[in-house]
Enzyme design. Structure first.
Site, PDB file in Angstrom:
ATOM      1  N   LYS A 104       0.863  -0.928   0.115  1.00 29.92           N
ATOM      2  CA  LYS A 104      -0.051  -0.050  -0.019  1.00 29.92           C
ATOM      3  C   LYS A 104       0.856   1.247  -0.025  1.00 29.92           C
ATOM      4  O   LYS A 104       1.598   1.378   0.862  1.00 29.92           O
ATOM      5  CB  LYS A 104      -0.817  -0.051   1.204  1.00 29.92           C
ATOM      6  CG  LYS A 104      -1.899   0.976   1.372  1.00 29.92           C
ATOM      7  CD  LYS A 104      -2.573   1.439   2.556  1.00 29.92           C
ATOM      8  CE  LYS A 104      -3.151   2.642   2.703  1.00 29.92           C
ATOM      9  NZ  LYS A 104      -3.524   3.125   4.076  1.00 29.92           N
ATOM     10  N   GLY A 129      -7.429   9.209  10.436  1.00 30.58           N
ATOM     11  CA  GLY A 129      -7.627   9.388  11.865  1.00 30.58           C
ATOM     12  C   GLY A 129      -8.776  10.341  12.495  1.00 30.58           C
ATOM     13  O   GLY A 129      -8.872  10.743  13.563  1.00 30.58           O
ATOM     14  N   ALA A 135      -9.499   5.991   4.890  1.00 24.29           N
ATOM     15  CA  ALA A 135      -9.301   7.128   6.076  1.00 24.29           C
ATOM     16  C   ALA A 135     -10.804   7.764   6.137  1.00 24.29           C
ATOM     17  O   ALA A 135     -11.423   8.177   5.078  1.00 24.29           O
ATOM     18  CB  ALA A 135      -8.032   7.911   5.394  1.00 24.29           C
ATOM     19  N   GLY A 136     -10.607   8.367   7.423  1.00 29.82           N
ATOM     20  CA  GLY A 136     -11.907   9.172   7.472  1.00 29.82           C
ATOM     21  C   GLY A 136     -13.450   8.286   8.081  1.00 29.82           C
ATOM     22  O   GLY A 136     -14.037   9.038   8.956  1.00 29.82           O
ATOM     23  N   ASN A 153      -8.522   1.713  10.593  1.00 24.30           N
ATOM     24  CA  ASN A 153      -7.930   1.488  11.562  1.00 24.30           C
ATOM     25  C   ASN A 153      -8.289   2.142  12.907  1.00 24.30           C
ATOM     26  O   ASN A 153      -8.934   1.726  13.857  1.00 24.30           O
ATOM     27  CB  ASN A 153      -6.354   1.818  11.209  1.00 24.30           C
ATOM     28  CG  ASN A 153      -5.398   1.215  12.473  1.00 24.30           C
ATOM     29  OD1 ASN A 153      -4.303   1.570  12.434  1.00 24.30           O
ATOM     30  ND2 ASN A 153      -5.990   0.479  13.460  1.00 24.30           N
ATOM     31  N   SER A 154      -8.176   3.690  12.866  1.00 29.66           N
ATOM     32  CA  SER A 154      -8.701   4.398  14.060  1.00 29.66           C
ATOM     33  C   SER A 154     -10.040   4.138  14.243  1.00 29.66           C
ATOM     34  O   SER A 154     -10.378   3.886  15.646  1.00 29.66           O
ATOM     35  CB  SER A 154      -8.557   5.790  13.508  1.00 29.66           C
ATOM     36  OG  SER A 154      -7.056   6.051  13.468  1.00 29.66           O
TER      37      SER A 154
END
Length: 264
Positions: A106, A167, A193-194, A215-216
């Site tokens: 990635k 994040g 993301a987001g 992830n977050s």
């Protein structure tokens, strides 16, 4: 005119996956929580930052390979923390060396530490080099449809536009750009993301994205393992809703039951 959609396999680098949820390994309290959350998510592809993760090169520290088996998961090493093409390419080469010839990566090339927005100029440079060197490149990018098209033309196997800042948990900030990318795409499109909660994942899939990486949203939840399971179901629900096709939106009400034949 109604559109009848049929499902198609989720394929990356010639391999078919059942789960359309990809997860990261960072930000958890410890390796055990990482393991349990990833198991609960049902994910088959796990991403990690090459420059921050011990794969056995550091003795005496927790080793990701001892917690997550390469026989069970597909590893997706990423170039998080890289701010130019040279650095990103070097990191991918290191990942290939550490993982015995592993080509799936990635690519992330960041613009600054405040926004973690992608530096698309450096991303394009790095992508060209990596594709020529035989890497299977999944690439984190902006939600600019033109950049997404150029990355596909270079030979990346998947584009991963951000839905919001890394994040941030802001959710899908610009669904319209994502729709344009999806309309043009000839390779898989993954939201990256987001995402902040399960509904964000569902919306991403309802738009027609092939998968979602997060992830977050899991690691920072009050109960990460429970959130991981919620995300698993959210992805499935969103995909089914996309395939089923939502009803048209109307300004006024429409009764569920017809007026004809009412009992008088």
């Amino acid at each position: 005119m109604s559109i009848v959609r049929s499902d198609k396999p989720f394929v990356l680098a010639g391999r078919t996956y059942q789960s359309r949820l990809l997860v990261g390994t960072g930000k958890y309290r410890d390796m055990e929580e990482t393991r349990l959350a990833i198991e609960a998510s049902g994910a088959e592809i796990v991403t990690f930052a090459v420059r921050r993760t011990n794969l056995g090169q550091i003795e005496g520290e927790p080793n990701l390979l001892e917690v997550l088996s390469p026989d069970r998961y597909t590893f997706l090493p990423n170039t998080a923390g890289c701010y130019d093409a040279v650095e990103a390419v070097r990191t991918c080469r290191l990942a290939r060396e550490l993982l015995d010839g592993h080509n799936l990566v990635k690519l992330e090339v960041l613009a600054d530490q405040k926004t973690l927005f992608p530096n698309v100029i450096e991303t394009l440079k790095a992508a060209e080099v990596l594709v020529k060197e035989g890497f299977d490149v999944m690439v984190y990018t902006s939600d600019d449809p033109i950049i997404a098209r150029q990355l596909a033309e270079i030979g990346c196997i998947a584009v991963m536009p951000l839905a919001g800042l890394i994040g941030s948990g802001l959710g899908i900030c610009n669904p319209y750009n994502l729709q344009i990318i999806l309309e043009e795409a000839k390779i898989p499109v993954l939201v990256d993301a987001g995402v902040g909660t399960a509904s964000d994942a569902t919306i991403s899939m309802e738009l027609g994205c092939d998968a979602v990486l997060m992830n977050s949203a899991i690691a920072h939840a009050q109960q990460p393992i429970m959130m991981a399971e919620a995300m698993k179901h959210a992805i499935v629900a969103g995909r089914l809703a996309y395939l089923a096709g939502r009803m048209p939106k109307k300004l006024y009400a429409s009764a569920s039951s017809p007026l004809d034949g009412l009992i008088k």
